[in-house]
Enzyme design. Structure first.
Site, PDB file in Angstrom:
ATOM      1  N   GLY A 173       0.904  -1.159   0.138  1.00  0.00           N
ATOM      2  CA  GLY A 173      -0.076  -0.023  -0.069  1.00  0.00           C
ATOM      3  C   GLY A 173       0.918   1.277  -0.102  1.00  0.00           C
ATOM      4  O   GLY A 173       0.649   2.214  -0.745  1.00  0.00           O
ATOM      5  N   ALA A 174       2.021   1.362   0.951  1.00  0.00           N
ATOM      6  CA  ALA A 174       2.642   2.538   1.045  1.00  0.00           C
ATOM      7  C   ALA A 174       3.728   2.179   2.004  1.00  0.00           C
ATOM      8  O   ALA A 174       3.908   1.299   2.696  1.00  0.00           O
ATOM      9  CB  ALA A 174       1.892   3.746   1.572  1.00  0.00           C
ATOM     10  N   HIS A 221      -1.697   6.059   8.302  1.00  0.00           N
ATOM     11  CA  HIS A 221      -1.090   4.976   8.946  1.00  0.00           C
ATOM     12  C   HIS A 221       0.589   5.386   8.791  1.00  0.00           C
ATOM     13  O   HIS A 221       1.288   5.178   9.673  1.00  0.00           O
ATOM     14  CB  HIS A 221      -1.306   3.775   8.042  1.00  0.00           C
ATOM     15  CG  HIS A 221      -0.648   2.350   8.389  1.00  0.00           C
ATOM     16  ND1 HIS A 221      -1.047   1.414   9.302  1.00  0.00           N
ATOM     17  CD2 HIS A 221       0.558   2.002   8.086  1.00  0.00           C
ATOM     18  CE1 HIS A 221      -0.110   0.770   9.382  1.00  0.00           C
ATOM     19  NE2 HIS A 221       0.965   0.865   8.699  1.00  0.00           N
ATOM     20  N   GLU A 222       0.941   5.673   7.506  1.00  0.00           N
ATOM     21  CA  GLU A 222       2.452   6.019   7.294  1.00  0.00           C
ATOM     22  C   GLU A 222       2.597   7.441   7.727  1.00  0.00           C
ATOM     23  O   GLU A 222       3.739   7.132   8.430  1.00  0.00           O
ATOM     24  CB  GLU A 222       2.489   6.408   5.715  1.00  0.00           C
ATOM     25  CG  GLU A 222       2.021   5.259   4.653  1.00  0.00           C
ATOM     26  CD  GLU A 222       2.329   3.658   5.069  1.00  0.00           C
ATOM     27  OE1 GLU A 222       3.608   3.666   5.746  1.00  0.00           O
ATOM     28  OE2 GLU A 222       1.761   2.651   4.697  1.00  0.00           O
ATOM     29  N   HIS A 251       3.383   6.126  11.524  1.00  0.00           N
ATOM     30  CA  HIS A 251       4.821   5.431  11.615  1.00  0.00           C
ATOM     31  C   HIS A 251       6.013   6.518  12.024  1.00  0.00           C
ATOM     32  O   HIS A 251       6.784   5.914  12.367  1.00  0.00           O
ATOM     33  CB  HIS A 251       4.997   4.827  10.122  1.00  0.00           C
ATOM     34  CG  HIS A 251       4.832   3.564  10.170  1.00  0.00           C
ATOM     35  ND1 HIS A 251       4.811   2.239  11.247  1.00  0.00           N
ATOM     36  CD2 HIS A 251       4.178   2.695   9.239  1.00  0.00           C
ATOM     37  CE1 HIS A 251       4.083   1.230  10.668  1.00  0.00           C
ATOM     38  NE2 HIS A 251       3.926   1.423   9.691  1.00  0.00           N
ATOM     39  N   GLU A 279       3.805  -2.175  13.335  1.00  0.00           N
ATOM     40  CA  GLU A 279       2.539  -2.503  12.667  1.00  0.00           C
ATOM     41  C   GLU A 279       1.342  -2.636  13.179  1.00  0.00           C
ATOM     42  O   GLU A 279       0.254  -2.031  12.972  1.00  0.00           O
ATOM     43  CB  GLU A 279       2.919  -3.632  11.404  1.00  0.00           C
ATOM     44  CG  GLU A 279       3.812  -3.400  10.691  1.00  0.00           C
ATOM     45  CD  GLU A 279       3.752  -1.966   9.767  1.00  0.00           C
ATOM     46  OE1 GLU A 279       2.833  -1.592   9.878  1.00  0.00           O
ATOM     47  OE2 GLU A 279       4.751  -1.613   9.226  1.00  0.00           O
TER      48      GLU A 279
HETATM   49  N1  TRP Z   1       6.130  -0.607   6.292  1.00  0.00           N
HETATM   50  C1  TRP Z   1       4.944  -0.677   5.365  1.00  0.00           C
HETATM   51  C2  TRP Z   1       3.483  -0.581   5.931  1.00  0.00           C
HETATM   52  O1  TRP Z   1       3.221   0.601   5.949  1.00  0.00           O
HETATM   53  C3  TRP Z   1       4.768  -1.953   4.623  1.00  0.00           C
HETATM   54  C4  TRP Z   1       5.454  -2.213   3.234  1.00  0.00           C
HETATM   55  C5  TRP Z   1       5.493  -1.355   2.270  1.00  0.00           C
HETATM   56  C6  TRP Z   1       6.245  -3.419   2.868  1.00  0.00           C
HETATM   57  N2  TRP Z   1       6.187  -1.776   1.212  1.00  0.00           N
HETATM   58  C7  TRP Z   1       6.644  -3.125   1.496  1.00  0.00           C
HETATM   59  C8  TRP Z   1       6.529  -4.403   3.548  1.00  0.00           C
HETATM   60  C9  TRP Z   1       7.518  -3.739   0.840  1.00  0.00           C
HETATM   61  C10 TRP Z   1       7.489  -5.333   2.687  1.00  0.00           C
HETATM   62  C11 TRP Z   1       7.833  -5.093   1.397  1.00  0.00           C
HETATM   63  O2  TRP Z   1       2.813  -1.139   6.297  1.00  0.00           O
HETATM   64 ZN    ZN Z   2       2.542   0.003   8.440  1.00  0.00          ZN
END
Ligand code: TRP
Ligand code: ZN
Length: 912
Positions: free
Chosen positions: A273-274, A309-310, A313, A332
């Site tokens: 997703g991002a 969400h992002e 983080h 997460e």
């Molecule tokens: N940390 C990302 C999230 O917000 C997850 C993620 C994005 C990811 N791209 C990825 C995990 C590629 C593994 C590989 O949840």
């Molecule tokens: Zn995440």
């Protein structure tokens, strides 16, 4: 080592084997000469030995890199390659810092895995989580090594006018020298230390929507959303969501934006997703781009959640990160919890909040519960893995969020019944202790408990943490007994969790059960008296033993227990409610979640009974649901007190996947037939009500994606679907005609797509022309084309036509397997979201699946492994499906050059 099928060894990584790194990396100075075919990367680091670890060589991870030069303190040095590691043995003794310079090249244009540095639409992007940084340079690619980064990007100015990396832009300009004609550079410094998985760079022809904001503390920040030229008119909602996220984290948790500049960049080629890279979030276009003509209400709310969400983080993940990847849920689970709370807090009223909670629970129960009962079951904090990419799961994310939610519930008090204040205190404690560190799930739980001494959580912290350690969904069994003479109600709660391969026996969990009692006759909320205390109308029971008995006194009438309100724990509640009791809850429960749940339980009960019935009595009579239930649904639909969004949820039957989950042996065709029969019954029995519902809700006014108006559109859309379904049976042409007209005239994508869905879903003869028109109208909108592919792949299979259509669409000029969104829209929609189309008696669906898994694996193993999971639950299938599914799995497993990603999935599926 575990020997895989073809004999190739794959390393199993175990949580218990964690050791601190032998070296620390303090600073990293990267210089990139960006070129799609051959990018040159100069990596100058300062390192020092970790005094706490016995002396040993430096082992740097690297993958698909060409190594040109290695210098230690400016001098050449000896090194060797072992597997994918660069090993340096002759390093200075002692713990004094030294410099290490590594010069490598890589080939971004050939990178189809979309991990590391890659090219998408002529721009450069990176994806480093979890282990992509090692595809950019040799490094200690692990999250507990945190360094300060300086990044210089050099590239052709015309082709790559925008050069971005983490932190602050400190210098930019044209490059001079004869080799550098037409080239420019930008230098970025990140003021925060970070693990390498948060590194990012972007270079290309991009434009930005910009917004300047002032924080509560008075600091100024620049927000930017970068997209391709032509997409700027689709960035308003993402920017609004970002501003709302920043304001929310300050208001609810006192966490401000810690950077002068915060950037979001959209790319159409993205595995997930991002990604929360520090100050430079990279997003799948699906979670950025929206305007009313191209995006549905679901897309708008997805953007709000993912942008939130992002952004969240930035504190939970970036300021405090994970010690190792087993702790993934530390960031997460917590961040999903935060984005769920954010979206709920943005809702205008309690009904909208309940709708959001129901939607989140629906995801958990239709995706996570099956995972927890299948071959990929793992604890929220896994104990081992082969490929970490396979553990970005609904268990780590969604169940992890439920674990955090239970902590909040368990730090509640009479003054703070939901635990919000106590949990916020816990977060403050967590940052006070661990800001700037790489920590474990234990550290988080400890901080929350320590900030709330005496809370139900603090009293049972060690036991509570079993939620991190034990896999599987616990079942809570409830029995109630009313003594009319004594006016007592005895509630017995017991818990059980089925053993799994890795864990033969499970210890009792701490299960918060929020509850109330509803008068069976009056429908009133009854006062709760327990152990001489009065608790008003709602109370939290904490189940921490295998069995506990609670005796309520002064219970003035026979009650119906409303348990697990708001879904207060991720468990399966077994209670043998009578139909009448469920109808009471549906009509009167003050808890909106349990009202919805009562309807789901009734629908599920009728579905399961019809599936079990040997004679097709129901099918021939068209009577699947009882009169009373249909009347109760009519009452909900017509109830002027209830919101449209809530009605839409109550009147949507449990999905085929969720029904399958309740059964020991699954015949997907039978489930489909019964659910379709139930839908037909609702379509016909409530026909006049659907007409009313459509007419009363069809005009939601000027488009706005808010919860109230999207609820109106959702209910109108559901009504239209039922009306088209009824028309198919009756031969009516009026409603399909009206639906086609609405499809053509719609002022927004939600209404347009719902109308198209109603036509396709009912197998209307008007569907084909509508689909063709839709394609013509949106042929240049990639995200809309994804919907077009997905709708056809997910269409109701009447006579097995869907697979043929999907195979034809594989050859459509707009289809490509290389783009993950497009692959998901066609292939995943068919294999994962269309059980009746996929599980064919002739096994052709599984053959198709095996071909695509193998084909995709050669391009993008991460995406292939997700597809591979479509057969996770094969052992539950009835024959002939089970045998054929196994054969397909064996065929994939037997392929010689499979990725670790796919191998781990199919190997686990086939293990016994
Ligand atoms: N940390 C990302 C999230 O917000 C997850 C993620 C994005 C990811 N791209 C990825 C995990 C590629 C593994 C590989 O949840
Ligand atoms: Zn995440």
């Amino acid at each position: 080592m575990s020997m895989l099928r073809d004999g190739a060894p794959a390393t199993v990584i175990r949580r218990q084997d964690y050791t601190a790194p032998a070296f620390w990396i303090d600073t990293v100075d990267l210089t990139f000469d960006l070129d799609p075919a051959k990018t040159r990367v100069l990596n100058k680091m300062t390192l020092r030995r970790n005094a706490d670890v016995a002396a040993g060589p430096l082992r740097l991870d690297g993958e698909e890199l060409n190594l040109a030069r290695v210098l230690v303190n400016g001098q050449g040095t000896s090194f060797k390659m072992e597997d994918n590691q660069l090993v340096l043995e002759n390093l200075p003794e002692g713990t004094e810092p030294f410099t290490l310079e590594i010069f490598t090249t890589c080939a971004p244009a050939k990178n189809s895995k979309l991990m590391g540095l890659y090219v998408s639409n002529d721009s450069f992007f990176t994806q480093c989580e979890a282990e992509g940084f090692r595809r950019i340079t040799y490094f200690l690619d692990r999250p507990d090594v945190m360094a300060s980064y300086t990044v210089t990007l050099r590239a052709d100015k015309k082709k790559y006018p925008v050069l971005l990396s983490n932190g602050n832009l400190v210098e930019q300009g044209d490059l001079d020298g004869a080799d550098n004609a037409g080239r420019h550079f930008a230098k970025w410094v990140d003021p925060h230390k970070k693990p390498c998985y948060l590194f990012a760079l972007v270079a290309g022809k991009l434009v930005a929507r910009e917004q300047r904001i002032v924080s509560r503390a008075g600091t100024e920040h620049l927000l930017q959303v970068f997209v391709r030229a032509g997409d700027l008119d689709k960035t308003e909602h993402a920017m609004n969501s970002l501003m709302a996220s920043i304001a929310w984290d300050e208001a609810r948790f006192g966490l401000p934006l810690d950077l002068e500049r915060f950037m979001i960049v959209a790319t159409s080629d993205f595995n997930m997703g991002a990604m929360e890279n520090k100050g430079l979030n990279i997003f799948n276009t699906k979670y950025v781009l929206a305007n009313q003509a191209t995006a549905t209400d679901t897309d708008y709310s997805g953007i709000e959640s993912v942008v939130g969400h992002e952004y969240f983080h930035n504190w939970t993940g970036n300021r405090i990160t994970c010690r190792d990847w087993f702790q993934l849920s530390l960031k997460e689970g917590l961040t999903v919890f935060r984005d769920q709370e954010f979206s709920q807090d943005l809702c205008a009223d309690d009904s909208a909040k309940a709708v959001k909670r129901i939607e989140d629970v629906r995801v958990l129960r239709t995706a996570q519960f099956p995972e927890d009962a299948g071959p990929m079951a793992h604890p929220v904090r896994p104990d081992s893995y082969i490929e970490i990419n396979n553990f970005y799961t609904v268990t780590v994310y969604e169940k992890g969020a439920e674990v955090v939610r239970m902590m909040q519930t368990l730090v509640g008090s009479p003054a703070d019944p939901l635990g919000r204040a106590g949990f916020a205190k816990g977060m403050t404690q967590y940052f006070a202790r661990h800001d700037g560190q790489a920590v474990t799930c234990d550290d988080f739980a400890q901080a929350i408990a320590d900030a709330n001494p005496g809370s139900a959580l603090a009293q049972r912290l060690e036991q509570f943490k079993r939620w991190y350690a034990q896999s599987g969904t616990p079942r809570v069994q409830a029995r109630g007994f009313y003594n009319a003479q004594e006016q007592t109600y005895t509630l017995t709660l017991s818990q059980h969790c089925a053993p799994s391969n890795d864990q033969p026996s499970k210890l009792p969990f701490v299960i918060p059960v929020r509850m109330g009692l509803v008068g069976a006759q009056s429908g009133q909320a009854l006062g709760l008296h327990l152990d001489g205390n009065s608790h008003g109308h709602e109370h939290l029971l904490v189940l921490d033993q295998p069995e506990q008995v609670f005796t309520f006194t002064q219970v003035s009438e026979e009650p119906v227990a409303s348990l697990l309100r708001g879904f207060s724990a991720p468990v399966i509640l077994d209670m043998d409610f009578s139909d009448a009791q469920l109808l009471t809850l549906l009509a009167h429960d003050s808890d909106a979640f349990n009202r919805w749940e009562a309807a789901q339980r009734l629908a599920l009960r009728f579905a399961i009974n019809s599936i079990a019935a040997t004679a097709d009595a129901a099918s021939s009579s068209g009577q699947f649901l009882s009169e009373e239930f249909v009347e109760a649904l009519r009452a909900v639909l017509r109830n002027p007190q209830l919101d449209a969004a809530f009605k839409e949820l109550v009147l949507t039957l449990p999905s085929e996947t969720y029904i399958a989950e309740q059964l020991g042996v699954v015949d997907p065709q039978r489930i489909h037939a019964v659910r379709e029969g139930m839908r037909a019954q609702l379509a016909n029995a409530l026909h006049a009500d659907w007409v009313w519902a459509f007419e009363a809700h069809k005009d939601s006014g000027a488009y706005s994606p808010d919860a109230h108006s999207s609820g109106l559109r959702a209910l109108a859309g559901l009504a239209l679907g039922y009306l088209c379904l009824a028309a198919r049976d009756s031969g009516d042409t009026v409603w399909p005609g009206k639906t086609l007209q609405r499809f053509k005239d719609a002022g927004n994508m939600t209404d347009r797509f719902n109308a198209l869905h109603a036509l396709v879903g009912s197998g209307s003869p008007l569907a084909e022309a509508a689909l063709a028109r839709f394609h013509t109208q949106f042929k240049d909108e990639a995200l809309v084309l994804d919907k077009w592919f997905a709708l056809q792949a997910g269409a109701c299979d009447r006579g097995g036509q869907v697979l043929g259509a999907v195979r034809q669409l594989l050859n459509h000029p707009d289809f490509t397997l290389k783009n993950p969104n497009r692959a998901r829209s066609l292939i995943f929609s068919y294999c994962n979201a269309n059980p009746a189309g996929f599980h064919r008696a002739d096994a052709a669906g599984y053959v198709f699946w095996a071909e695509r898994v193998m084909e995709l694996d050669a391009i993008n193993p991460q995406v292939a492994a997700r597809l591979a999971r479509a057969l996770d639950r094969w052992k539950k299938l009835a024959e002939p499906y089970q045998h054929a599914a196994r054969e397909a799995l064996v065929r994939v497993a037997a392929k010689g050059d499979l990725s670790n990603d796919v191998r781990e999935v199919v190997q686990r599926a086939l293990a016994d």
